[in-house]
Design a protein around this motif. Structure first.
Motif, PDB file in Angstrom:
ATOM      1  N   ILE A  78      35.914  46.365  12.672  1.00 44.02           N
ATOM      2  CA  ILE A  78      34.628  45.106  12.937  1.00 44.02           C
ATOM      3  C   ILE A  78      33.851  45.022  11.966  1.00 44.02           C
ATOM      4  CG2 ILE A  78      33.381  44.860  15.259  1.00 44.02           C
ATOM      5  CD1 ILE A  78      36.621  44.240  16.120  1.00 44.02           C
ATOM      6  N   THR A  79      33.270  46.274  11.697  1.00 42.51           N
ATOM      7  CA  THR A  79      32.179  46.072  10.843  1.00 42.51           C
ATOM      8  C   THR A  79      32.102  45.370   9.367  1.00 42.51           C
ATOM      9  OG1 THR A  79      31.979  48.453   9.631  1.00 42.51           O
ATOM     10  CG2 THR A  79      30.267  47.669  11.645  1.00 42.51           C
ATOM     11  N   SER A 192      21.478  40.972  21.548  1.00 38.13           N
ATOM     12  CA  SER A 192      21.677  42.141  21.483  1.00 38.13           C
ATOM     13  C   SER A 192      20.944  43.266  21.403  1.00 38.13           C
ATOM     14  CB  SER A 192      22.229  42.553  19.528  1.00 38.13           C
ATOM     15  OG  SER A 192      23.450  41.304  19.248  1.00 38.13           O
ATOM     16  N   SER A 196      22.116  46.393  23.968  1.00 42.63           N
ATOM     17  CA  SER A 196      21.961  47.960  23.641  1.00 42.63           C
ATOM     18  C   SER A 196      21.180  49.108  24.158  1.00 42.63           C
ATOM     19  CB  SER A 196      21.723  48.214  22.179  1.00 42.63           C
ATOM     20  OG  SER A 196      22.614  47.509  21.390  1.00 42.63           O
ATOM     21  N   ILE A 214      28.339  50.380  20.356  1.00 42.84           N
ATOM     22  CA  ILE A 214      27.816  49.458  19.286  1.00 42.84           C
ATOM     23  C   ILE A 214      28.778  48.343  19.006  1.00 42.84           C
ATOM     24  CG2 ILE A 214      27.131  49.005  17.398  1.00 42.84           C
ATOM     25  CD1 ILE A 214      25.317  51.710  17.272  1.00 42.84           C
ATOM     26  N   SER A 215      30.062  48.997  18.725  1.00 40.78           N
ATOM     27  CA  SER A 215      31.345  47.889  18.168  1.00 40.78           C
ATOM     28  C   SER A 215      31.177  47.042  19.520  1.00 40.78           C
ATOM     29  CB  SER A 215      32.405  48.838  17.950  1.00 40.78           C
ATOM     30  OG  SER A 215      32.072  49.513  16.691  1.00 40.78           O
ATOM     31  N   THR A 218      29.199  44.076  19.536  1.00 40.32           N
ATOM     32  CA  THR A 218      29.346  43.505  18.372  1.00 40.32           C
ATOM     33  C   THR A 218      30.992  42.141  19.267  1.00 40.32           C
ATOM     34  OG1 THR A 218      28.916  45.562  17.230  1.00 40.32           O
ATOM     35  CG2 THR A 218      30.141  43.339  15.787  1.00 40.32           C
ATOM     36  N   ALA A 222      29.149  38.407  19.333  1.00 37.41           N
ATOM     37  CA  ALA A 222      28.956  37.325  18.792  1.00 37.41           C
ATOM     38  C   ALA A 222      30.574  36.937  19.407  1.00 37.41           C
ATOM     39  CB  ALA A 222      29.714  38.708  17.685  1.00 37.41           C
TER      40      ALA A 222
END
Length: 249
Positions: A78-79, A192, A196, A214-215, A218, A222
């Protein structure tokens, strides 16, 4: 032969400033790697194989959380997924006769900065230019991480703690300019932060590691931003529209 040699030398020349910047950032990243329990050799190899600060930070977070390998693979995918798009863009710049081996090797060494200097070259892209940039930039990245781990083992705990903040400062330096110039990006950044914080307060999600949270955030945030605020720019470029100084619009 001379053409490839000149392209390689030009790549080294353009890669020197990138290497210096990588060294400084990776040094701070090495502090985080030290907290994750990596030794200098492991940190060096990690940076040699993973060329993104966000990807490595996510990797070290997964290690510290003692999460399974499948989660690490998902987090790094993902990152670092943007590099797949960069690879597709660069593949259009090669001569049609360029072998798949060259394409794969160049794809392995793509970073934001190397992509930037590569896409700005006039005419067909010579893979040896990328090899030159990679030859100087990637070792700088890896060496910075290894020395950051060494420094983390030598420096007092107070200094190590202070240096570890530098990585967060780097992320802030990335998002603040973009947020100031684009209200949509700024709104997504704020959303975000709020999401979080909200997720961290949900007891049912306590068993999920921070990296997985976090993933997932995201992907969700996104994806929602892309659906609600699609970019008006198609991201393409005109191969016949060139500027002086080696840039391409």
């Amino acid at each position: 032969m001379n053409k490839n040699k000149n392209a390689f030398i030009n790549g080294i020349r353009d890669g020197i400033p990138i290497a210096l910047g990588y060294f400084a950032v990776a040094f701070s990243l090495g502090i985080v790697a030290k907290k994750a329990g990596l030794n200098p050799v492991q940190g060096f190899l990690s940076s040699l194989l993973n060329h993104a600060s966000a990807g490595e930070y996510a990797e070290f977070t997964v290690i510290m959380a003692n999460a399974p390998y499948i989660e690490m693979a998902f987090v790094i995918l993902i990152t670092n997924i943007r590099y797949m798009l960069m690879s597709c863009a660069l593949s259009q710049r090669f001569d049609p006769g360029t072998s798949n081996v060259h394409r794969l090797l160049v794809g392995f060494g793509i970073t934001d900065e190397i992509f930037g200097i590569s896409i700005g070259r006039i005419g067909a892209l010579n893979p040896y230019y990328n090899y030159g940039a990679m030859a100087i930039a990637l070792p700088g990245w890896s060496l910075g991480t290894a020395l950051g781990i060494v420094a983390g083992n030598i420096l007092p705990a107070s200094i190590v703690s202070a240096l570890s903040v530098a990585l967060y400062g780097m992320f802030i330096a990335i998002i603040i300019p973009a947020s100031r110039t684009d209200k949509i990006v700024g709104g997504v950044v704020i959303a975000s932060f709020l999401a979080s914080f909200a997720v961290s307060k949900i007891p049912q999600l306590d068993r999920m590691s921070d990296s997985m949270k976090i993933s997932l955030l995201t992907v969700i945030i996104a994806g929602a931003a892309a659906a609600l605020f699609p970019s008006k720019d198609d991201g393409g470029f005109d191969t016949d529209n060139r500027e002086e100084g080696g840039s391409r619009i």
